[in-house]
Design an enzyme around this catalytic site. Sequence first.
Site, PDB file in Angstrom:
ATOM      1  CG  ASN A 192      -1.846   1.171   1.437  1.00 17.13           C
ATOM      2  OD1 ASN A 192      -1.306   2.338   1.127  1.00 17.13           O
ATOM      3  ND2 ASN A 192      -3.041   0.876   1.715  1.00 17.13           N
ATOM      4  CG  HIS A 201       0.763   6.032   4.792  1.00 15.14           C
ATOM      5  ND1 HIS A 201      -0.234   7.310   5.044  1.00 15.14           N
ATOM      6  CD2 HIS A 201       0.071   4.982   5.469  1.00 15.14           C
ATOM      7  CE1 HIS A 201      -1.190   6.776   5.693  1.00 15.14           C
ATOM      8  NE2 HIS A 201      -0.973   5.483   5.833  1.00 15.14           N
ATOM      9  CG  HIS A 246      -7.909   4.461   0.824  1.00 19.21           C
ATOM     10  ND1 HIS A 246      -8.013   4.291   2.197  1.00 19.21           N
ATOM     11  CD2 HIS A 246      -9.214   4.895   0.373  1.00 19.21           C
ATOM     12  CE1 HIS A 246      -9.441   4.619   2.408  1.00 19.21           C
ATOM     13  NE2 HIS A 246      -9.970   5.011   1.258  1.00 19.21           N
ATOM     14  NE  ARG A 251      -9.126   8.672   4.453  1.00 21.40           N
ATOM     15  CZ  ARG A 251      -9.351   7.848   5.206  1.00 21.40           C
ATOM     16  NH1 ARG A 251      -8.330   6.801   5.359  1.00 21.40           N
ATOM     17  NH2 ARG A 251     -10.143   7.885   6.146  1.00 21.40           N
ATOM     18  CD  GLU A 258      -7.148   0.127   1.003  1.00 30.83           C
ATOM     19  OE1 GLU A 258      -7.644   1.213   1.830  1.00 30.83           O
ATOM     20  OE2 GLU A 258      -6.408  -0.300   1.492  1.00 30.83           O
ATOM     21  CB  THR A 317      -9.544   2.413   7.344  1.00 28.13           C
ATOM     22  OG1 THR A 317      -9.091   2.863   5.866  1.00 28.13           O
ATOM     23  CG2 THR A 317     -10.825   1.720   6.982  1.00 28.13           C
ATOM     24  CD  GLU A 324      -7.333  -5.783   3.056  1.00 27.11           C
ATOM     25  OE1 GLU A 324      -7.347  -5.690   1.852  1.00 27.11           O
ATOM     26  OE2 GLU A 324      -6.527  -5.155   3.863  1.00 27.11           O
ATOM     27  CG  HIS A 364      -5.704  -1.381   9.273  1.00 28.81           C
ATOM     28  ND1 HIS A 364      -5.445  -0.693  10.417  1.00 28.81           N
ATOM     29  CD2 HIS A 364      -6.182  -0.271   8.606  1.00 28.81           C
ATOM     30  CE1 HIS A 364      -5.541   0.592  10.358  1.00 28.81           C
ATOM     31  NE2 HIS A 364      -6.114   0.670   9.251  1.00 28.81           N
TER      32      HIS A 364
HETATM   33  N1  PXP Z   1      -6.116  -2.727   4.256  1.00 24.81           N
HETATM   34  C1  PXP Z   1      -6.883  -1.576   3.987  1.00 24.81           C
HETATM   35  C2  PXP Z   1      -8.288  -1.962   3.750  1.00 24.81           C
HETATM   36  C3  PXP Z   1      -6.548  -0.192   4.401  1.00 24.81           C
HETATM   37  O1  PXP Z   1      -7.451   0.747   4.563  1.00 24.81           O
HETATM   38  C4  PXP Z   1      -5.322  -0.123   5.059  1.00 24.81           C
HETATM   39  C5  PXP Z   1      -4.961   1.273   5.442  1.00 24.81           C
HETATM   40  O2  PXP Z   1      -4.930   2.017   4.352  1.00 24.81           O
HETATM   41  C6  PXP Z   1      -4.304  -1.090   4.941  1.00 24.81           C
HETATM   42  C7  PXP Z   1      -4.811  -2.365   4.395  1.00 24.81           C
HETATM   43  C8  PXP Z   1      -2.706  -1.119   5.093  1.00 24.81           C
HETATM   44  O3  PXP Z   1      -2.831  -0.493   6.370  1.00 24.81           O
HETATM   45  P1  PXP Z   1      -1.354  -0.174   6.935  1.00 24.81           P
HETATM   46  O4  PXP Z   1      -0.846   1.184   6.082  1.00 24.81           O
HETATM   47  O5  PXP Z   1      -1.502  -0.117   8.337  1.00 24.81           O
HETATM   48  O6  PXP Z   1      -0.326  -1.383   6.495  1.00 24.81           O
END
Ligand code: PXP
Length: 252
Positions: free
Chosen positions: A7, A10, A47, A49, A74, A105, A155, A196
Amino acid sequence: MVRLGVNIDHCATLREARYRGIPNGEPDPIDAALASVAAGCHGITAHLREDRRHLQDHDIERLAKVLSVPLNFEMANTPEMLEVALNCMPAAVCMVPENRLEVTTEGGLDVEGQYKAITASVTRLQGEGIEVSLFVDPDAGIISASKQTGAHAIELHTGAYAAVASCDKARGIELERLRASSELANSLGLKVNAGHGLNYDNIRFLHEVPWLHELNIGHSIVSRALFVGFEKAVKEMLDLVIPEGQNQSPGR
Ligand code: PXP
């Protein structure tokens, strides 16, 4: 073999901290995605947003064009995001709840409460060949409702697990919830992803959870990449996600 989806949200968070509204800012999340692919990851998760706090529409459009691995988009279940998905045609959509005031989230989807709206979007997206997963808490009722929507995957929200992973007793309880949920989902014919709050430390206990298809990990990889670079950060995570000798990914 469990797959790793990286992901990259960030990476864009860092860019937006300085370059909000300004084109060509750095770091470019597409570079992060390409470095992750070069390191051997199996997919990229992104994602968009509603408040565009990190990734922007043009990032999603570029990702959809340049990636050689599946894009997992996402999104909140809104008409605007549905349109973005149908324009970009990612391999997969992960439907998530969204609350403007949250830092990240916070909980899983209220699949029972929003059953009609979720089912309509699942039908629309999967009708176009986009696999939909529902981001859900590890709860039997919610998983059964997820199956009813017609979604091909879930998920599992690992946030509660991650929050207590350093405490043996609480971790055991959360792992058992994840294990039972994964068993149930698999028995219903759902593909099981999870994510997550996963990091280089708490990932090791997740091997106790059966049927996991893909882990989606972001914050921890981006944080580590600041010190060792993106490719190394992703390779290190791959080594933890996949037991030795089981990786056949061509990029490694
Ligand atoms: N899966 C989903 C559905 C999420 O919303 C997120 C956060 O955006 C992640 C995975 C990844 O989470 P993390 O950044 O804490 O690894």
